[in-house]
Design an enzyme around this catalytic site. Sequence first.
Site, PDB file in Angstrom:
ATOM      1  N   LYS B 114       1.296  47.103  27.371  1.00  0.00           N
ATOM      2  CA  LYS B 114       0.269  46.306  28.044  1.00  0.00           C
ATOM      3  C   LYS B 114       0.923  45.487  29.147  1.00  0.00           C
ATOM      4  CE  LYS B 114      -2.570  42.239  27.692  1.00  0.00           C
ATOM      5  NZ  LYS B 114      -3.215  41.209  26.874  1.00  0.00           N
ATOM      6  N   GLY B 175      -7.910  33.081  26.211  1.00  0.00           N
ATOM      7  CA  GLY B 175      -7.954  31.967  25.266  1.00  0.00           C
ATOM      8  C   GLY B 175      -9.133  31.039  25.439  1.00  0.00           C
ATOM      9  N   ALA B 201      -9.553  39.688  26.835  1.00  0.00           N
ATOM     10  CA  ALA B 201      -9.608  38.232  27.012  1.00  0.00           C
ATOM     11  C   ALA B 201     -11.024  37.743  27.271  1.00  0.00           C
ATOM     12  CB  ALA B 201      -8.712  37.745  28.137  1.00  0.00           C
ATOM     13  N   GLY B 202     -11.319  36.602  26.690  1.00  0.00           N
ATOM     14  CA  GLY B 202     -12.570  35.917  26.965  1.00  0.00           C
ATOM     15  C   GLY B 202     -13.575  35.951  25.836  1.00  0.00           C
ATOM     16  N   ASN B 223      -7.414  37.992  20.806  1.00  0.00           N
ATOM     17  CA  ASN B 223      -6.452  37.315  19.942  1.00  0.00           C
ATOM     18  C   ASN B 223      -7.017  35.980  19.459  1.00  0.00           C
ATOM     19  OD1 ASN B 223      -4.240  36.072  18.720  1.00  0.00           O
ATOM     20  ND2 ASN B 223      -2.806  36.659  20.267  1.00  0.00           N
ATOM     21  N   THR B 224      -7.250  35.061  20.410  1.00  0.00           N
ATOM     22  CA  THR B 224      -7.620  33.694  20.046  1.00  0.00           C
ATOM     23  C   THR B 224      -8.920  33.624  19.252  1.00  0.00           C
ATOM     24  OG1 THR B 224      -6.544  33.038  22.095  1.00  0.00           O
ATOM     25  CG2 THR B 224      -7.847  31.362  20.985  1.00  0.00           C
TER      26      THR B 224
END
Lengths: 76, 271
Positions: B114, B175, B201-202, B223-224
């Site tokens: 990535k 995040g 993301a997001g 992830n977050t």
Amino acid sequence: MAQNDTSNALISLTVNGEPHRIAVGSTIADLVAHIGLDPAKVAVEHNAEIAPRSTLADVTLGEGDILEIVHFVGGG
Amino acid sequence: MTDTATTPAAATATNEADTWTVAGRTFTSRLIVGTGKYKDFEQNAAAVEASGAEIVTVAVRRVNVSDPKAPMLTDYIDPKKITYLPNTAGCFTAEDAIRTLRLAREAGGWDLVKLEVLGEARTLYPDMRETLKATEILAKEGFAPMVYCVDDPIAAKQLEEAGAVAVMPLGAPIGSGLGIQNQVTVRLIVEGAKVPVLVDAGVGTASEAAVAMELGCDGVLMNTAIAEAKNPVRMAKAMRLAVEAGRHAYLSGRMQKRRYADPSSPLSGMI
């Protein structure tokens, strides 16, 4: 291993940004073992060049060499 | 990437194999999860399990030379069972990103990676000039880069031409958990791409993962949203279900929107 040499002849390296001393004649494989790492779980960069795992025992370290030893950590 | 084999109209069965392929590797799960920000390795491993993910992103960092026996991620998430996708998080230049991935390849032999090259710390928005440059070099060196990018269909196309094996537009800043801010451009990227498209993301909660899949994305990377949930393992399961639900909804072909009501019960035969 070379670091068991009693001659006291040491060279200075920078390993992951920190000063490190090891016996003259040591290879990268010796350094990895000296630190206590499993070579199968890390990758080594030697003076800004990738050091292939298969060659770690063949590369003799020199005074002032700069090494980066990395592994995988959690990340997104 | 708009699937030709499983366009909404063609998909009638609900249990047909629905896989996706990136750089010659085929996966069933369309959820990729990160391995950062967890309380500990046990919780991280449990969340990966609950998510059903077959790919996890990992970072490349210096080993702690003063504590060489500290537990490692690989002790908890087996790289033989779960595909490790090394990332370049934290890299702000093409040069740093390439250096990181060369090390990653040496550490594990992976060429599927990535790529993310960041433009600034405040937004973690990608620097597309450096990203494009790094993509070209990595592709020439035999890497298969999945590339984090802006939600811009032209940029996505340029990445694909440069050798990206997947394009991964942000839904919102890394995040942030703000959800997919620009559904129009994500859909345009999906329509134009010949490689898989994953929102990276997001996403903050399950419905937002479903939105990404309903737009036709091949997958979602997060992830977050999982790691910072009060119960990460349960949220991991929610995300798995949401990605599956969104995928089914996309394949089903949603109804047309109407401006006014349309009754579901017959108008004739009223008493």
